[in-house]
Design a protein around this motif. Structure first.
Motif, PDB file in Angstrom:
ATOM      1  N   LEU A  16       0.831  -1.208   0.000  1.00  0.00           N
ATOM      2  CA  LEU A  16       0.000   0.000   0.000  1.00  0.00           C
ATOM      3  C   LEU A  16       0.864   1.256   0.000  1.00  0.00           C
ATOM      4  CD1 LEU A  16      -2.743  -1.142   2.533  1.00  0.00           C
ATOM      5  CD2 LEU A  16      -3.206  -0.353   0.196  1.00  0.00           C
ATOM      6  N   LEU A  17       1.902   1.253   0.822  1.00  0.00           N
ATOM      7  CA  LEU A  17       2.781   2.417   0.873  1.00  0.00           C
ATOM      8  C   LEU A  17       3.462   2.637  -0.474  1.00  0.00           C
ATOM      9  CD1 LEU A  17       4.128   4.679   2.443  1.00  0.00           C
ATOM     10  CD2 LEU A  17       5.867   3.027   3.202  1.00  0.00           C
ATOM     11  N   LYS A  33      -3.936  -0.054 -13.547  1.00  0.00           N
ATOM     12  CA  LYS A  33      -3.050  -1.191 -13.777  1.00  0.00           C
ATOM     13  C   LYS A  33      -2.041  -1.341 -12.649  1.00  0.00           C
ATOM     14  CE  LYS A  33      -1.315  -1.517 -17.915  1.00  0.00           C
ATOM     15  NZ  LYS A  33      -0.739  -1.082 -19.228  1.00  0.00           N
ATOM     16  N   LEU A  34      -1.534  -0.219 -12.168  1.00  0.00           N
ATOM     17  CA  LEU A  34      -0.564  -0.257 -11.083  1.00  0.00           C
ATOM     18  C   LEU A  34      -1.206  -0.795  -9.804  1.00  0.00           C
ATOM     19  CD1 LEU A  34       2.336   0.538 -10.192  1.00  0.00           C
ATOM     20  CD2 LEU A  34       1.366   2.739  -9.472  1.00  0.00           C
ATOM     21  N   GLN A  35      -2.417  -0.329  -9.510  1.00  0.00           N
ATOM     22  CA  GLN A  35      -3.110  -0.807  -8.323  1.00  0.00           C
ATOM     23  C   GLN A  35      -3.387  -2.302  -8.412  1.00  0.00           C
ATOM     24  OE1 GLN A  35      -7.288   0.000  -7.615  1.00  0.00           O
ATOM     25  NE2 GLN A  35      -6.840   0.798  -5.585  1.00  0.00           N
ATOM     26  N   ARG A  36      -3.832  -2.711  -9.579  1.00  0.00           N
ATOM     27  CA  ARG A  36      -4.140  -4.133  -9.755  1.00  0.00           C
ATOM     28  C   ARG A  36      -2.883  -4.984  -9.581  1.00  0.00           C
ATOM     29  NH1 ARG A  36      -7.913  -6.771 -14.423  1.00  0.00           N
ATOM     30  NH2 ARG A  36      -7.629  -8.951 -13.828  1.00  0.00           N
ATOM     31  N   ALA A  80      -3.712   9.410   4.188  1.00  0.00           N
ATOM     32  CA  ALA A  80      -4.057   9.731   5.574  1.00  0.00           C
ATOM     33  C   ALA A  80      -4.731   8.531   6.256  1.00  0.00           C
ATOM     34  CB  ALA A  80      -4.967  10.954   5.621  1.00  0.00           C
ATOM     35  N   ALA A  81      -5.573   7.818   5.494  1.00  0.00           N
ATOM     36  CA  ALA A  81      -6.204   6.612   6.038  1.00  0.00           C
ATOM     37  C   ALA A  81      -5.151   5.551   6.333  1.00  0.00           C
ATOM     38  CB  ALA A  81      -7.238   6.074   5.053  1.00  0.00           C
ATOM     39  N   TYR A  82      -4.209   5.397   5.422  1.00  0.00           N
ATOM     40  CA  TYR A  82      -3.106   4.448   5.625  1.00  0.00           C
ATOM     41  C   TYR A  82      -2.324   4.803   6.886  1.00  0.00           C
ATOM     42  CZ  TYR A  82       1.427   2.188   4.947  1.00  0.00           C
ATOM     43  OH  TYR A  82       2.587   1.465   5.126  1.00  0.00           O
TER      44      TYR A  82
END
Length: 290
Positions: A16-17, A33-36, A80-82
């Motif tokens: 995630l970071l 694509k990067l997230q996947r 911020a959630a992370y």
């Protein structure tokens, strides 16, 4: 897959970071694509297990139903959630709770992942208070959190609930030829009672507590005549309401909770640990809803 000797954590804290550092540099399809690649592909073994050869199945699309934040959301707020989850030691609390639950039941280990939920989906924050998850496909459990006061305070209870689903699904596989409606609703009730035993009545989900015993008794005839229905598509109206039924939202969760509570009211020496391997129909028959 060989039996797991210990829990395996998918390194989503680091992944995630990495995405939140690289994601702002790209847009549109490239960000998707990067997230996947970073957050869905590491779970490919789970998607293969769930798809069972079904064409067109996409684990990434499944996550995007609410369990994984929208890549087009404001990534500063996602960061911020992370940071809030890291400060809360969410990954450490998940691991601690999984180990406690496993020790209590003497159950299996699991491969688990903690993700940031999609706050842009109204149900995620409004109905589910910032938490979604599933643990009914052994040996995988996925937890998904958008940090709210509720989701953080109830995180351990939510993790314990998913582990219970994992334990129960190991004994009574979801989607199997004998997995009927009684099994589906009792599974939810058993997990909720386990949470109540471990963390107190205040940790019972609002969904499970949404109907009183008298309201459940009024609905019971609609369930009683359908307890042997097999097939998740046929269970869905009874579990979640809607889908052409006139049942309240997620009524099946509340019905299951009251069934198990009803069983324990008649068998006061029993706990959720005693019921973990008991067939659902036997629990129904031993409850006040016999």
């Amino acid at each position: 897959m060989a039996t797991l000797q210990d829990f395996i954590q998918v390194p989503t804290k680091d992944l995630l970071l990495k995405f939140l550092e690289e994601g702002p540099r790209v847009e549109g399809r490239e960000r998707v694509k990067l997230q996947r690649k970073m957050l869905a592909d590491p779970l490919q073994a789970l998607w293969d297990l769930m798809s069972q050869g079904m064409s067109g199945f996409s684990g990434y699309q499944l996550l995007r139903l609410g369990m994984l934040f929208d890549p087009d959301d404001d990534l500063r707020e996602v960061r911020a959630a992370y940071d809030a989850l890291v400060a809360f030691q969410a990954w450490e609390k998940v691991e601690e709770t999984l180990r406690m639950s496993r020790k209590y039941f003497g159950g299996p280990a699991a491969i688990w992942a903690l993700l940031i939920a999609d706050r842009t989906k109204p149900d995620v924050v409004e109905r589910f208070k910032g938490y979604t998850g599933f643990g009914s496909v052994p040996p995988y459990i996925i937890f998904s959190v958008w940090p709210t006061t509720y989701s953080l305070v109830h995180l351990k209870a939510s993790v314990a609930r998913e582990y219970h689903h994992q334990m129960r699904a190991t004994l009574f596989p979801i989607g199997g030829p004998h997995f009927d409606l009684a099994s589906a609703i009792v599974n939810e009730g058993l997990a909720e009672v386990f949470v109540e035993e471990q963390y107190g009545q205040q940790s019972v989900s609002e969904i499970a507590a949404s109907l009183s015993i008298d309201q459940v008794k009024a609905l019971w005839p609609k369930y009683k005549d359908n307890l042997k229905l097999v097939g998740m598509d046929r269970h869905r109206p009874f579990l979640y309401g809607g889908y052409g039924s006139d049942l309240p939202f997620c009524a099946g969760f509340a019905v299951g909770y009251q069934i198990v509570k009803g069983y324990l009211s008649k068998h006061k020496e029993s706990t959720s640990r005693d019921l973990i391997s008991m067939p659902a129909q036997k629990i129904v028959q031993g409850s006040i809803f016999q």
